[in-house]
Design a protein around this motif. Structure first.
Motif, short mmCIF file in Angstrom:
data_model
loop_
_atom_site.label_atom_id
_atom_site.label_comp_id
_atom_site.label_asym_id
_atom_site.label_seq_id
_atom_site.Cartn_x
_atom_site.Cartn_y
_atom_site.Cartn_z
N GLY A 12 0.83 -1.19 0.00
CA GLY A 12 0.00 0.00 0.00
C GLY A 12 0.87 1.24 0.00
O GLY A 12 1.85 1.33 0.73
N ALA A 47 -4.59 -1.24 6.19
CA ALA A 47 -4.35 -2.46 5.43
C ALA A 47 -4.95 -3.59 6.24
O ALA A 47 -4.93 -3.56 7.48
CB ALA A 47 -2.85 -2.69 5.22
N PHE A 74 -6.35 -2.79 0.97
CA PHE A 74 -5.69 -1.57 1.39
C PHE A 74 -6.59 -0.40 1.07
O PHE A 74 -7.17 -0.32 -0.02
CB PHE A 74 -4.36 -1.41 0.65
CG PHE A 74 -3.65 -0.12 0.98
CD1 PHE A 74 -3.13 0.11 2.25
CD2 PHE A 74 -3.50 0.86 0.02
CE1 PHE A 74 -2.49 1.30 2.56
CE2 PHE A 74 -2.86 2.06 0.32
CZ PHE A 74 -2.35 2.27 1.59
N PRO A 76 -6.11 3.62 1.05
CA PRO A 76 -5.14 4.70 1.22
C PRO A 76 -5.66 5.78 2.17
O PRO A 76 -6.87 5.94 2.34
CB PRO A 76 -4.98 5.28 -0.19
CG PRO A 76 -5.48 4.23 -1.11
CD PRO A 76 -6.53 3.47 -0.35
#
Length: 113
Positions: A12, A47, A74, A76
Motif C-alpha cells: 500500500g 491495510a 488496502f 489509502p
C-alpha cells in the motif's frame, strides 16, 4: 529446522500522507451477518486481511470486489470507501486491520450518504 516462509499479500502506498506515521494499531474486526459499514474514510489509511466470511469492498471510483478468507485489502489515507459489507445474511465476517495513525487521528470517519 524449518525455513520461515513469507507470502506477499499487498503493498500500500502511503506517500500521500500529510504527516508521518506515529503509531500502528492492529484490530480484529467482526461484522455481524449482513452488516454494512456505510460510506467512510480512514484518515491514516488501513491495510487488512480477511480471516473468515465474505465481504464486498468498493472504494470510490473502483468496481466492487468480493474478499474472502485469505484476501488482503488496502485503503489509502483519506480514500472514500463506498462499501465494506458482510455479504452473508447468516454468518459473521472477520478481518484483521492495521491502522497507520498520527496524533489523535480516529481509526475511521463515517461519511454522509
Amino acid at each position: 529446522m524449518s525455513e520461515v516462509r513469507r507470502r506477499h499479500l499487498l503493498t500500500g502506498d502511503v506517500t500521500g500522507r500529510p504527516e508521518p506515521v506515529e503509531r500502528v494499531e492492529l484490530h480484529q474486526v467482526t461484522l455481524a451477518p449482513g452488516q454494512a459499514s456505510g460510506r467512510h474514510t480512514h484518515p491514516g489509511g488501513v491495510a487488512g486481511h480477511v480471516t473468515e466470511g465474505r465481504i464486498v469492498f468498493e472504494p470510490d471510483g473502483e468496481p466492487p470486489r468480493e474478499l474472502g478468507a485469505g484476501s488482503a485489502f488496502f485503503e489509502p489515507p483519506g480514500a472514500t470507501v463506498l462499501r465494506f459489507d458482510n455479504l452473508s445474511p447468516a454468518e459473521p465476517a472477520t478481518f484483521v486491520a492495521c491502522y497507520l495513525l498520527a496524533g489523535d487521528q480516529p481509526l475511521i470517519e463515517p461519511l454522509e450518504g
